[in-house]
Design an enzyme around this catalytic site. Structure first.
Site, PDB file in Angstrom:
ATOM      1  N   ARG A 100      47.629 -33.371 -16.553  1.00 30.34           N
ATOM      2  CA  ARG A 100      46.815 -32.234 -16.110  1.00 30.34           C
ATOM      3  C   ARG A 100      45.434 -32.691 -15.652  1.00 30.34           C
ATOM      4  O   ARG A 100      44.442 -31.984 -15.813  1.00 30.34           O
ATOM      5  CB  ARG A 100      46.691 -31.179 -17.219  1.00 30.34           C
ATOM      6  CG  ARG A 100      48.005 -30.655 -17.754  1.00 30.34           C
ATOM      7  CD  ARG A 100      48.841 -29.943 -16.695  1.00 30.34           C
ATOM      8  NE  ARG A 100      50.113 -29.545 -17.246  1.00 30.34           N
ATOM      9  CZ  ARG A 100      51.222 -30.289 -17.191  1.00 30.34           C
ATOM     10  NH1 ARG A 100      51.199 -31.461 -16.582  1.00 30.34           N
ATOM     11  NH2 ARG A 100      52.347 -29.866 -17.723  1.00 30.34           N
TER      12      ARG A 100
ATOM     13  N   SER B  90      49.402 -21.701 -20.066  1.00 26.80           N
ATOM     14  CA  SER B  90      49.048 -22.565 -21.197  1.00 26.80           C
ATOM     15  C   SER B  90      47.539 -22.750 -21.255  1.00 26.80           C
ATOM     16  O   SER B  90      46.933 -23.251 -20.304  1.00 26.80           O
ATOM     17  CB  SER B  90      49.722 -23.929 -21.062  1.00 26.80           C
ATOM     18  OG  SER B  90      51.128 -23.784 -21.052  1.00 26.80           O
TER      19      SER B  90
ATOM     20  N   GLU C  85      43.016 -26.554 -21.464  1.00 28.62           N
ATOM     21  CA  GLU C  85      43.529 -26.874 -20.132  1.00 28.62           C
ATOM     22  C   GLU C  85      42.890 -25.982 -19.081  1.00 28.62           C
ATOM     23  O   GLU C  85      42.679 -26.395 -17.939  1.00 28.62           O
ATOM     24  CB  GLU C  85      45.054 -26.712 -20.103  1.00 28.62           C
ATOM     25  CG  GLU C  85      45.696 -27.047 -18.781  1.00 28.62           C
ATOM     26  CD  GLU C  85      47.211 -26.896 -18.808  1.00 28.62           C
ATOM     27  OE1 GLU C  85      47.771 -26.509 -17.776  1.00 28.62           O
ATOM     28  OE2 GLU C  85      47.823 -27.163 -19.855  1.00 28.62           O
TER      29      GLU C  85
END
Length: 362
Positions: free
Chosen positions: A181, A254, A350
């Site tokens: 990510r 998420s 995130e």
């Protein structure tokens, strides 16, 4: 072209109602250049920029935020500056050889629309990434991934506008610093480059990836053979069964990254917590399921006011209506603290928090 005091509620999937002092959209590089030339430096009340949001040499650019699909951001206050929404669209085949086809998509193109285009043309490689919210431009920035596939696996190159040099620059895979990510656009070059298009290298002959998650089980339920179209449908079925629709409940998917730890630490944790969920990585480390860690700390289904932790997937924080960005941040901080206290692991957000949130969670 530049609007004043515009609500950003409909432009972010959390549905947080904050305002931008200035707002505009652009549908081409030329429009973007024109807007940047017309913007005037403003006096900002924001705190000084830090390493999470790279400062620019120009006061103007340091107050300019680029918005795509709004699916991986959390606004915590009104933006005393300018928000520019990327609406560069278009999908086209630009090259092919015996093995691959090269497809270029505008950064403002909806990601799932792009996936459907690939499926309809039997171009393989992104079927496991079906139904991920957001736009094409965010895919390399975040190195989005799901069910054993990441953007770096199908990435060829991208074009990005350099706000400091006022020119387009091409980035190839080696230039992007892809990680979990992560990319150079999230750290080293954050705030400097505006991604305008992405070129993908897709397979003419598919290599199926069904071993991750519950894809094989879902295909059996569907009584379906293994094709890229069926894999995509299986992924869609799985995602819709456990993830909330942002159009119904505000969320950004998420909220936390799955922590990567050493195999030795994983074994130690497994001795204490036999049910801990981990996936072996090619580098010898283990990726833990952050949702399981959060659930063990009692957060799954928790709600305070309109801020909550989703009842089916603890990794997803939600806005049930009128939660503020700070309500969501406060809950995420408490979650980070509780996971650290129980497991000795520090979860990392995130989601991009705007403006950046820096206080230590512990």
């Amino acid at each position: 072209m530049i609007q004043q005091n515009i609500s950003l509620k409909k432009f972010n999937t959390f549905g947080v109602d904050v305002y931008a002092k200035q707002f505009s959209t652009f549908q081409s590089v030329e429009e973007l250049q024109e807007i940047l030339q017309n913007l005037k430096p403003q006096t900002s009340n924001l705190k000084p920029q830090t390493s999470n949001l790279k400062p620019h040499t120009s006061n103007l650019k340091s107050q300019t935020y680029i918005l795509g699909g709004g699916s991986n951001i959390l606004f915590t206050k009104n933006i005393d500056g300018t928000v520019l929404k990327n609406e560069i669209t278009g999908i086209e085949k630009i090259n092919e050889d015996a093995e691959y086809v090269f497809i270029r998509a505008g950064a403002g193109e909806n990601w799932h629309v792009f996936v459907e285009y690939c499926l309809n043309n039997n171009y393989a490689g992104v079927e496991n990434l079906a139904l991920i919210p957001g736009n094409v431009g965010a895919s390399p920035m975040q190195n989005i991934g799901a069910y054993g596939v990441e953007i770096k696996d199908v990435f060829e190159s991208l074009e990005a506008f350099d706000m400091e040099k006022n020119e387009l620059k091409t980035f190839h895979k080696a230039d992007c610093g892809f990680g979990y990510r992560e990319s150079v656009f999230k750290n080293k070059y954050k705030g400097r480059f505006i991604i305008t298009s992405v070129t993908f290298r897709l397979l003419k002959k598919p290599v199926f990836n069904t071993s991750y998650g519950a894809i094989e089980e879902e295909l059996e339920k569907m009584n379906a053979g293994i094709t890229i179209q069926n894999i995509a449908q299986a992924v869609i079925n799985i995602r819709t069964s456990k993830l909330p629709d942002p159009k119904v409940i505000g969320n950004a998917g998420s909220f936390f990254k799955n922590p990567e730890i050493s195999n030795e630490l994983h074994q130690n944790l497994k001795n204490k917590f036999p049910g801990i969920i981990g996936y072996d990585l090619s580098n010898g480390n283990v990726k833990l399921a952050a949702g399981w860690l959060i659930e063990q700390c009692g957060w799954k289904g928790y709600r305070k006011g309109d801020a909550g932790c989703h009842s089916k997937q603890a990794l997803v924080l939600v806005n049930y209506g009128n939660a503020s960005g700070n309500d969501i941040i406060e809950m995420s901080t408490r979650i980070i603290e509780s996971v650290d206290k129980r497991f000795g692991l520090l979860l990392e957000r995130e989601v991009n928090v705007i403006p950046p949130h820096h206080p230590s969670p512990i």
